[in-house]
Design an enzyme around this catalytic site. Sequence first.
Site, mmCIF file in Angstrom:
data_model
loop_
_atom_site.group_PDB
_atom_site.id
_atom_site.type_symbol
_atom_site.label_atom_id
_atom_site.label_comp_id
_atom_site.label_asym_id
_atom_site.label_seq_id
_atom_site.Cartn_x
_atom_site.Cartn_y
_atom_site.Cartn_z
ATOM 1 N N HIS A 107 -4.764 6.883 -9.963
ATOM 2 C CA HIS A 107 -3.952 6.588 -8.776
ATOM 3 C C HIS A 107 -2.471 6.418 -9.128
ATOM 4 C CE1 HIS A 107 -2.485 4.993 -5.042
ATOM 5 N NE2 HIS A 107 -2.166 3.852 -5.634
ATOM 6 N N HIS A 149 2.984 0.164 -10.404
ATOM 7 C CA HIS A 149 3.080 -0.560 -9.135
ATOM 8 C C HIS A 149 1.908 -1.480 -8.820
ATOM 9 C CE1 HIS A 149 0.706 2.796 -7.393
ATOM 10 N NE2 HIS A 149 0.411 1.933 -6.436
ATOM 11 N N ASP A 150 0.737 -1.247 -9.353
ATOM 12 C CA ASP A 150 -0.418 -2.106 -9.074
ATOM 13 C C ASP A 150 -0.766 -3.056 -10.213
ATOM 14 O OD1 ASP A 150 -0.997 -1.340 -6.453
ATOM 15 O OD2 ASP A 150 -2.223 0.351 -7.096
ATOM 16 N N GLU A 189 -0.279 -6.822 -9.210
ATOM 17 C CA GLU A 189 -1.171 -7.143 -8.095
ATOM 18 C C GLU A 189 -2.649 -7.111 -8.494
ATOM 19 O OE1 GLU A 189 -2.322 -4.877 -3.986
ATOM 20 O OE2 GLU A 189 -0.196 -5.022 -4.485
ATOM 21 N N ASP A 190 -3.030 -6.155 -9.324
ATOM 22 C CA ASP A 190 -4.460 -5.919 -9.562
ATOM 23 C C ASP A 190 -4.956 -6.184 -10.977
ATOM 24 O OD1 ASP A 190 -4.804 -5.176 -6.925
ATOM 25 O OD2 ASP A 190 -4.523 -3.052 -7.318
ATOM 26 N N ASP A 211 2.759 6.099 -2.626
ATOM 27 C CA ASP A 211 1.506 5.342 -2.693
ATOM 28 C C ASP A 211 0.662 5.605 -1.447
ATOM 29 O OD1 ASP A 211 -0.329 3.300 -3.700
ATOM 30 O OD2 ASP A 211 0.545 1.948 -2.210
#
Length: 183
Positions: A24, A50-51, A54-55, A111
């Site tokens: 992704h 980017h994630d 957050e993840d 995204d």
Amino acid sequence: MEFSAYKHRAQRRKGADSSPYINHPISVATILATIGGVTDLAVLQAAVLHDTVEDTETTAAEIEEHFGPEVRGLVEEMSDDKTLPKAVRKRLQIEHAPHSSPKAKLVKLADKIANIRDVTLSPPAGWNENRRREYLEWADDVVAGCRGVNSSLEAYYDHCTVAARRGLGLVSDPLEDEAEQFR
């Protein structure tokens, strides 16, 4: 990419094919570079990362240590606060999008394009057509706040959403409708 791949190493996408998660962020960066013509290194790095905050267990300070304050800031702009309920996070994405930096808007656009393609081609298990439609509507609301930064990305987003809606039977193909008249 190596940093992001390591951080996401144990994660899989929610799609039916359960692809490795790293696909992704790579897709987001590829969309930016190939469709959007983006060459800004900080934007491309933020796309790949980017994630992570957050993840994964990655901290914003860790991003800054490895990639600098600009990339950290972009990643933080992209990161949802996972302590909030999902509905609140989704609402905040819509509210924050118009106020995001132009560079963060580029990553957000790419995204959403990547996610729309995934929802269309390999939706998460258990996502019925109604859930997919709701996602498309929400993505449209987020992207509305990101418009004006890259016409190529915006046109491609529009193309992807039309294709997704067509696949869900929400948009008919005018050529197919015309052909049906003669059958």
